[in-house]
Write an enzyme that holds these catalytic residues in place. Structure first.
Site, mmCIF file in Angstrom:
data_model
loop_
_atom_site.group_PDB
_atom_site.id
_atom_site.type_symbol
_atom_site.label_atom_id
_atom_site.label_comp_id
_atom_site.label_asym_id
_atom_site.label_seq_id
_atom_site.Cartn_x
_atom_site.Cartn_y
_atom_site.Cartn_z
ATOM 1 N N HIS A 1 -10.614 3.271 -47.992
ATOM 2 C CA HIS A 1 -9.153 3.248 -48.088
ATOM 3 C C HIS A 1 -8.666 4.688 -48.180
ATOM 4 O O HIS A 1 -9.163 5.462 -49.001
ATOM 5 C CB HIS A 1 -8.679 2.449 -49.302
ATOM 6 C CG HIS A 1 -9.060 1.010 -49.208
ATOM 7 N ND1 HIS A 1 -8.395 0.138 -48.383
ATOM 8 C CD2 HIS A 1 -10.061 0.321 -49.788
ATOM 9 C CE1 HIS A 1 -8.972 -1.046 -48.471
ATOM 10 N NE2 HIS A 1 -9.991 -0.955 -49.313
ATOM 11 N N ILE A 2 -7.708 5.027 -47.367
ATOM 12 C CA ILE A 2 -7.172 6.384 -47.320
ATOM 13 C C ILE A 2 -6.488 6.730 -48.641
ATOM 14 O O ILE A 2 -6.705 7.799 -49.209
ATOM 15 C CB ILE A 2 -6.205 6.530 -46.128
ATOM 16 C CG1 ILE A 2 -6.972 6.344 -44.816
ATOM 17 C CG2 ILE A 2 -5.488 7.877 -46.167
ATOM 18 C CD1 ILE A 2 -6.095 6.164 -43.594
ATOM 19 N N SER A 3 -5.654 5.828 -49.129
ATOM 20 C CA SER A 3 -4.952 6.062 -50.394
ATOM 21 C C SER A 3 -5.790 5.505 -51.543
ATOM 22 O O SER A 3 -6.724 4.731 -51.341
ATOM 23 C CB SER A 3 -3.575 5.397 -50.378
ATOM 24 O OG SER A 3 -3.705 3.990 -50.363
ATOM 25 N N PRO B 1 -4.844 -3.783 -39.909
ATOM 26 C CA PRO B 1 -3.454 -3.718 -39.476
ATOM 27 C C PRO B 1 -2.737 -2.442 -39.896
ATOM 28 O O PRO B 1 -2.952 -1.908 -40.983
ATOM 29 C CB PRO B 1 -2.808 -4.942 -40.112
ATOM 30 C CG PRO B 1 -3.715 -5.342 -41.215
ATOM 31 C CD PRO B 1 -5.084 -4.898 -40.826
ATOM 32 N N ASN B 2 -1.912 -1.993 -38.998
ATOM 33 C CA ASN B 2 -1.009 -0.853 -39.153
ATOM 34 C C ASN B 2 -1.697 0.506 -39.138
ATOM 35 O O ASN B 2 -1.019 1.531 -39.165
ATOM 36 C CB ASN B 2 -0.139 -0.990 -40.418
ATOM 37 C CG ASN B 2 0.732 -2.210 -40.352
ATOM 38 O OD1 ASN B 2 1.440 -2.414 -39.377
ATOM 39 N ND2 ASN B 2 0.672 -3.049 -41.372
ATOM 40 N N HIS C 1 -6.764 -7.355 -49.402
ATOM 41 C CA HIS C 1 -6.257 -8.086 -50.550
ATOM 42 C C HIS C 1 -6.044 -9.574 -50.286
ATOM 43 O O HIS C 1 -5.691 -10.310 -51.206
ATOM 44 C CB HIS C 1 -4.919 -7.474 -50.996
ATOM 45 C CG HIS C 1 -4.923 -5.984 -50.890
ATOM 46 N ND1 HIS C 1 -5.693 -5.174 -51.692
ATOM 47 C CD2 HIS C 1 -4.295 -5.149 -50.020
ATOM 48 C CE1 HIS C 1 -5.514 -3.908 -51.344
ATOM 49 N NE2 HIS C 1 -4.674 -3.871 -50.331
ATOM 50 N N GLU D 1 -16.591 0.122 -47.471
ATOM 51 C CA GLU D 1 -15.148 -0.126 -47.488
ATOM 52 C C GLU D 1 -14.447 1.207 -47.739
ATOM 53 O O GLU D 1 -14.780 1.910 -48.696
ATOM 54 C CB GLU D 1 -14.816 -1.117 -48.601
ATOM 55 C CG GLU D 1 -13.349 -1.405 -48.770
ATOM 56 C CD GLU D 1 -13.070 -2.344 -49.943
ATOM 57 O OE1 GLU D 1 -11.879 -2.626 -50.173
ATOM 58 O OE2 GLU D 1 -14.020 -2.785 -50.626
ATOM 59 N N ASN E 1 -12.043 -0.207 -42.847
ATOM 60 C CA ASN E 1 -10.797 -0.089 -43.594
ATOM 61 C C ASN E 1 -9.992 -1.328 -43.220
ATOM 62 O O ASN E 1 -9.303 -1.347 -42.201
ATOM 63 C CB ASN E 1 -10.033 1.182 -43.234
ATOM 64 C CG ASN E 1 -8.769 1.339 -44.048
ATOM 65 O OD1 ASN E 1 -8.285 0.387 -44.645
ATOM 66 N ND2 ASN E 1 -8.210 2.541 -44.046
ATOM 67 N N ALA F 1 -4.345 -4.045 -45.193
ATOM 68 C CA ALA F 1 -3.726 -5.114 -45.988
ATOM 69 C C ALA F 1 -4.619 -6.348 -46.117
ATOM 70 O O ALA F 1 -4.514 -7.081 -47.107
ATOM 71 C CB ALA F 1 -2.385 -5.507 -45.394
ATOM 72 N N ARG G 1 -1.700 2.283 -56.844
ATOM 73 C CA ARG G 1 -0.543 1.758 -56.116
ATOM 74 C C ARG G 1 -0.116 0.423 -56.726
ATOM 75 O O ARG G 1 -0.470 0.104 -57.854
ATOM 76 C CB ARG G 1 -0.897 1.652 -54.634
ATOM 77 C CG ARG G 1 -1.184 3.050 -54.046
ATOM 78 C CD ARG G 1 -1.369 3.061 -52.579
ATOM 79 N NE ARG G 1 -0.154 2.593 -51.915
ATOM 80 C CZ ARG G 1 -0.128 2.214 -50.644
ATOM 81 N NH1 ARG G 1 -1.222 2.241 -49.910
ATOM 82 N NH2 ARG G 1 0.985 1.802 -50.101
ATOM 83 N N ARG H 1 -2.466 -4.502 -54.786
ATOM 84 C CA ARG H 1 -3.482 -3.756 -54.034
ATOM 85 C C ARG H 1 -4.745 -3.486 -54.851
ATOM 86 O O ARG H 1 -5.720 -2.969 -54.327
ATOM 87 C CB ARG H 1 -2.910 -2.428 -53.543
ATOM 88 C CG ARG H 1 -1.780 -2.589 -52.546
ATOM 89 C CD ARG H 1 -1.361 -1.237 -51.984
ATOM 90 N NE ARG H 1 -0.098 -1.311 -51.309
ATOM 91 C CZ ARG H 1 0.076 -1.672 -50.037
ATOM 92 N NH1 ARG H 1 -0.960 -1.994 -49.295
ATOM 93 N NH2 ARG H 1 1.283 -1.710 -49.499
ATOM 94 N N ASP I 1 -16.148 -13.399 -45.731
ATOM 95 C CA ASP I 1 -17.200 -14.300 -45.271
ATOM 96 C C ASP I 1 -17.955 -13.727 -44.078
ATOM 97 O O ASP I 1 -19.184 -13.822 -44.008
ATOM 98 C CB ASP I 1 -16.619 -15.674 -44.923
ATOM 99 C CG ASP I 1 -16.207 -16.481 -46.145
ATOM 100 O OD1 ASP I 1 -16.563 -16.088 -47.279
ATOM 101 O OD2 ASP I 1 -15.515 -17.501 -45.953
ATOM 102 N N TYR J 1 -0.333 8.388 -46.388
ATOM 103 C CA TYR J 1 -1.490 8.326 -45.502
ATOM 104 C C TYR J 1 -1.790 9.632 -44.770
ATOM 105 O O TYR J 1 -2.788 9.727 -44.069
ATOM 106 C CB TYR J 1 -1.298 7.199 -44.481
ATOM 107 C CG TYR J 1 -1.133 5.851 -45.143
ATOM 108 C CD1 TYR J 1 -2.206 5.232 -45.763
ATOM 109 C CD2 TYR J 1 0.097 5.216 -45.176
ATOM 110 C CE1 TYR J 1 -2.065 4.007 -46.390
ATOM 111 C CE2 TYR J 1 0.253 3.982 -45.798
ATOM 112 C CZ TYR J 1 -0.839 3.380 -46.403
ATOM 113 O OH TYR J 1 -0.696 2.173 -47.031
ATOM 114 N N ARG K 1 3.366 6.564 -39.986
ATOM 115 C CA ARG K 1 3.755 5.632 -41.051
ATOM 116 C C ARG K 1 3.478 6.247 -42.416
ATOM 117 O O ARG K 1 2.345 6.581 -42.732
ATOM 118 C CB ARG K 1 2.956 4.345 -40.905
ATOM 119 C CG ARG K 1 3.171 3.361 -42.021
ATOM 120 C CD ARG K 1 2.251 2.140 -41.841
ATOM 121 N NE ARG K 1 2.298 1.334 -43.035
ATOM 122 C CZ ARG K 1 1.231 0.924 -43.703
ATOM 123 N NH1 ARG K 1 0.024 1.250 -43.290
ATOM 124 N NH2 ARG K 1 1.361 0.194 -44.778
#
Length: 142
Positions: A99-101, A11-12, A79, A97, A73, A76, A106, A110, A86, A24, A19
């Site tokens: 993650h940009i940040s 998402p996002n 978490h 996995e 990625n 949200a 943070r 997170r 699963d 990001y 954003r």
């Protein structure tokens, strides 16, 4: 036969470049896709984004039959989603996995990742270049 890697985005991430660019960056998801396709060489990249958890689960299940690896990625859902964990646990190939940040620098919520319980490799805080690193790692495992 060329390997297939699913690059899945949660998402996002469709808002990349618009954003919170201070977190990001200014690259768009289209920019990330182009970077991944360039880095993939002869491998086939199936690049997707959804804001919906169930869609991501469906794609991970689809990957069981057609993909050799997954770079994800989950945003949200990292978490919160046992469902994504699963589904990934039912996938036999390498899972990366991304993650940009740096999620560990943070907010406290997170710091926990359900996805990390299944991921074979985790990249955090390398910006969008983390996708390329994840893809290269996955290709090295195949």
């Amino acid at each position: 036969m060329a390997q297939t890697i699913f690059v899945l985005n949660g998402p996002n991430l469709n808002l990349l470049g618009k954003r919170e660019p201070e977190i990001y960056g200014s690259d768009t998801l289209s920019d990330v896709e182009a970077m991944c396709r360039t880095a993939a060489g002869a491998a086939r990249i199936d690049f997707r984004q959804s804001n919906h958890e169930g869609v991501l689960v469906d794609w991970i299940q689809e990957a069981r039959d057609v993909a050799d690896a997954i770079v994800i990625n989950p945003a949200a859902y990292t978490h919160t989603s046992v469902a994504i964990l699963d589904a990934l646990s039912a996938f036999d190939g390498p899972v990366v996995e991304v993650h940009i940040s740096d999620v560990h620098k943070r907010e406290a919520f997170r710091h926990h990742s359900y996805v990390s319980q299944r991921a074979d490799h985790v990249i955090v805080g390398h910006g969008v270049q983390g996708y390329v690193e994840g893809l290269e790692w996955a290709l090295g495992q195949l």
